[in-house]
Scaffold this active site. Structure first.
Site, mmCIF file in Angstrom:
data_model
loop_
_atom_site.group_PDB
_atom_site.id
_atom_site.type_symbol
_atom_site.label_atom_id
_atom_site.label_comp_id
_atom_site.label_asym_id
_atom_site.label_seq_id
_atom_site.Cartn_x
_atom_site.Cartn_y
_atom_site.Cartn_z
ATOM 1 N N ASP A 1 0.892 -1.226 -0.080
ATOM 2 C CA ASP A 1 -0.054 0.098 -0.244
ATOM 3 C C ASP A 1 0.927 1.340 -0.024
ATOM 4 O O ASP A 1 2.098 1.145 0.323
ATOM 5 C CB ASP A 1 -0.919 0.138 1.397
ATOM 6 C CG ASP A 1 -1.791 1.346 1.236
ATOM 7 O OD1 ASP A 1 -2.499 1.762 0.385
ATOM 8 O OD2 ASP A 1 -1.873 1.746 2.558
ATOM 9 N N SER A 2 0.353 2.381 -0.024
ATOM 10 C CA SER A 2 0.948 3.655 -0.164
ATOM 11 C C SER A 2 1.509 4.004 1.379
ATOM 12 O O SER A 2 2.630 4.681 1.604
ATOM 13 C CB SER A 2 0.210 4.851 -0.753
ATOM 14 O OG SER A 2 -1.082 4.804 0.234
ATOM 15 N N GLY B 1 -3.068 8.841 -3.561
ATOM 16 C CA GLY B 1 -4.305 9.338 -4.119
ATOM 17 C C GLY B 1 -4.559 10.460 -5.022
ATOM 18 O O GLY B 1 -5.659 10.781 -5.835
ATOM 19 N N CYS C 1 -3.667 -1.063 -1.775
ATOM 20 C CA CYS C 1 -4.186 0.351 -2.206
ATOM 21 C C CYS C 1 -5.112 0.460 -3.259
ATOM 22 O O CYS C 1 -4.889 -0.011 -4.355
ATOM 23 C CB CYS C 1 -2.716 1.022 -2.515
ATOM 24 S SG CYS C 1 -3.167 2.817 -2.847
ATOM 25 N N ASN C 2 -6.239 0.965 -3.041
ATOM 26 C CA ASN C 2 -7.230 1.172 -4.123
ATOM 27 C C ASN C 2 -6.630 2.035 -5.628
ATOM 28 O O ASN C 2 -6.811 1.588 -6.625
ATOM 29 C CB ASN C 2 -8.587 1.718 -3.763
ATOM 30 C CG ASN C 2 -9.363 0.913 -2.790
ATOM 31 O OD1 ASN C 2 -10.240 0.544 -3.322
ATOM 32 N ND2 ASN C 2 -8.734 0.783 -1.842
ATOM 33 N N THR C 3 -6.027 3.098 -4.995
ATOM 34 C CA THR C 3 -5.441 3.800 -6.032
ATOM 35 C C THR C 3 -4.435 3.246 -7.141
ATOM 36 O O THR C 3 -4.266 3.319 -8.119
ATOM 37 C CB THR C 3 -4.785 5.207 -5.623
ATOM 38 O OG1 THR C 3 -5.613 5.636 -4.699
ATOM 39 C CG2 THR C 3 -4.512 6.349 -6.590
ATOM 40 N N GLU D 1 -6.513 9.212 9.806
ATOM 41 C CA GLU D 1 -5.143 9.081 10.485
ATOM 42 C C GLU D 1 -5.160 10.098 11.675
ATOM 43 O O GLU D 1 -4.156 9.727 12.634
ATOM 44 C CB GLU D 1 -4.291 9.486 9.429
ATOM 45 C CG GLU D 1 -4.230 8.274 8.254
ATOM 46 C CD GLU D 1 -2.771 8.522 7.431
ATOM 47 O OE1 GLU D 1 -2.252 9.336 7.591
ATOM 48 O OE2 GLU D 1 -2.883 7.694 6.495
ATOM 49 N N CYS E 1 -11.584 2.808 -0.671
ATOM 50 C CA CYS E 1 -10.177 3.198 0.024
ATOM 51 C C CYS E 1 -9.657 2.445 1.048
ATOM 52 O O CYS E 1 -10.791 2.148 1.979
ATOM 53 C CB CYS E 1 -10.262 4.720 0.176
ATOM 54 S SG CYS E 1 -8.991 5.491 1.014
ATOM 55 N N THR E 2 -8.436 2.208 1.207
ATOM 56 C CA THR E 2 -7.837 1.389 2.683
ATOM 57 C C THR E 2 -8.520 1.937 3.817
ATOM 58 O O THR E 2 -8.585 1.009 4.686
ATOM 59 C CB THR E 2 -6.493 1.676 2.476
ATOM 60 O OG1 THR E 2 -6.216 2.951 2.193
ATOM 61 C CG2 THR E 2 -5.961 0.524 1.423
ATOM 62 N N HIS E 3 -8.298 3.357 3.874
ATOM 63 C CA HIS E 3 -8.830 3.810 5.178
ATOM 64 C C HIS E 3 -10.555 3.848 5.871
ATOM 65 O O HIS E 3 -10.760 3.904 7.000
ATOM 66 C CB HIS E 3 -8.556 5.397 5.086
ATOM 67 C CG HIS E 3 -6.894 5.742 5.446
ATOM 68 N ND1 HIS E 3 -6.216 5.312 4.076
ATOM 69 C CD2 HIS E 3 -6.152 6.354 6.071
ATOM 70 C CE1 HIS E 3 -5.001 5.377 4.672
ATOM 71 N NE2 HIS E 3 -4.900 5.980 5.730
HETATM 72 N N1 DGL Z 1 -3.953 3.633 0.090
HETATM 73 C C1 DGL Z 1 -4.711 4.864 -0.751
HETATM 74 C C2 DGL Z 1 -6.014 4.218 -1.396
HETATM 75 O O1 DGL Z 1 -6.487 3.024 -0.892
HETATM 76 C C3 DGL Z 1 -5.331 5.992 0.068
HETATM 77 C C4 DGL Z 1 -4.280 6.932 0.878
HETATM 78 C C5 DGL Z 1 -3.286 7.491 -0.407
HETATM 79 O O2 DGL Z 1 -3.839 8.298 -1.023
HETATM 80 O O3 DGL Z 1 -2.200 7.063 -0.561
HETATM 81 O O4 DGL Z 1 -6.530 4.635 -2.395
#
Ligand code: DGL
Length: 268
Positions: free
Chosen positions: A11-12, A44, A74-76, A153, A185-187
């Protein structure tokens, strides 16, 4: 390829640990190597080219660590790099979008689906295209909700400001009477209780982290790669930058103390 090898997850930053948590709960005998690209977070709002480059570097790192499969948590990164990664690497590669789309298709009753995610995920149209490809009559409302990652966060999960922002973001979707909302999105899984309290039981929430773990189990089983050992798996966490805040956030996302944590640098 041996079933005892770990699963690579990246993930990012810290967010992908929501996916790790789901994998640990569902597949407790699997070991995991997690890479959080904390030096370059967030993804993102970055360009598709940059995200692809990062994703290739990280997948190379994980493959060198001898993982049996790679999960793009990570979705992005899934939106912009999964196809390219599948062209470059032969190892089983899973992203969070396909499982999320499958779960949304199963959940929807009226064919009205909302998607929230980062600017990159929404702009990529990855969720929208995959949903419409499966069911062209769907009505889709997609919205970038970039304020949500910092709120999570900050641990403002129960803060009135978070409720206000969620209402602002979701009002239009509620008015349009979506029946299913994809948390792209992960969060966002951490915001589930707040979102549920706003939408009551009118809208079903699709959590891509949870559906990822289900998809991973299926993929490992079909490749004969499920670890048959009865011992608990180990999770090793690598980051590209270390700050004490990472550990605090990581433990909050995982809901338990983290074990091995190490900073590494990725060679290109
Ligand atoms: N992990 C990113 C996602 O799921 C969210 C945080 C980011 O922007 O890096 O898209």
């Amino acid at each position: 390829m041996s079933e005892e090898l770990p699963i690579g997850v990246f993930d990012s930053g810290v967010g992908g640990l929501t996916v790790v948590k789901e994998i640990q709960d569902r597949l407790p005998h699997e070991s995991i190597i997690y890479l959080g690209d904390t030096a370059r977070v967030p993804y993102g709002n970055k360009s598709p080219e940059t995200i692809q480059e990062y994703a290739i570097e990280i997948t190379r790192f994980l493959v060198k660590k001898k993982v049996k499969a790679v999960v793009v948590a990570c979705n992005t990164a899934t939106a912009y790099s999964l196809d390219r990664l599948r062209e470059l690497f032969t190892i089983p590669l899973l992203g969070v979008i396909e499982p999320g789309v499958g779960a949304a298709l199963e959940a929807t009753r009226g064919g009205k689906i909302g998607i929230i995610g980062t600017v990159g995920t929404i702009q990529s149209q990855a969720y929208q295209k995959a949903l419409l490809q499966a069911e062209p009559t769907l009505k889709i409302q997609a919205l970038a909700t970039p304020l949500l990652v910092p709120l999570v966060e900050e641990d403002w999960l129960d803060h009135p400001a978070t409720d206000m922002i969620l209402k602002e973001y979701l009002n239009r979707m509620i008015e349009e009477q979506i029946d299913t909302l994809v948390l792209g999105c992960t969060h966002y899984p951490l915001l589930k209780p707040r979102i549920l309290s706003l939408v009551q039981d009118q809208i079903k929430l699709v959590d891509s982290a949870e559906n990822m773990a289900i998809a991973l189990e299926k993929t490992l089983r079909s490749h004969d790669l499920l670890n048959q050992s009865q011992a608990l798996g180990k999770t090793q966490i690598y980051v590209t930058d270390f700050s004490p805040r990472f550990q605090v956030l990581a433990e909050r996302f995982l809901k338990h103390p983290i074990g091995h944590l190490e900073r590494i640098s990725l060679e290109s």
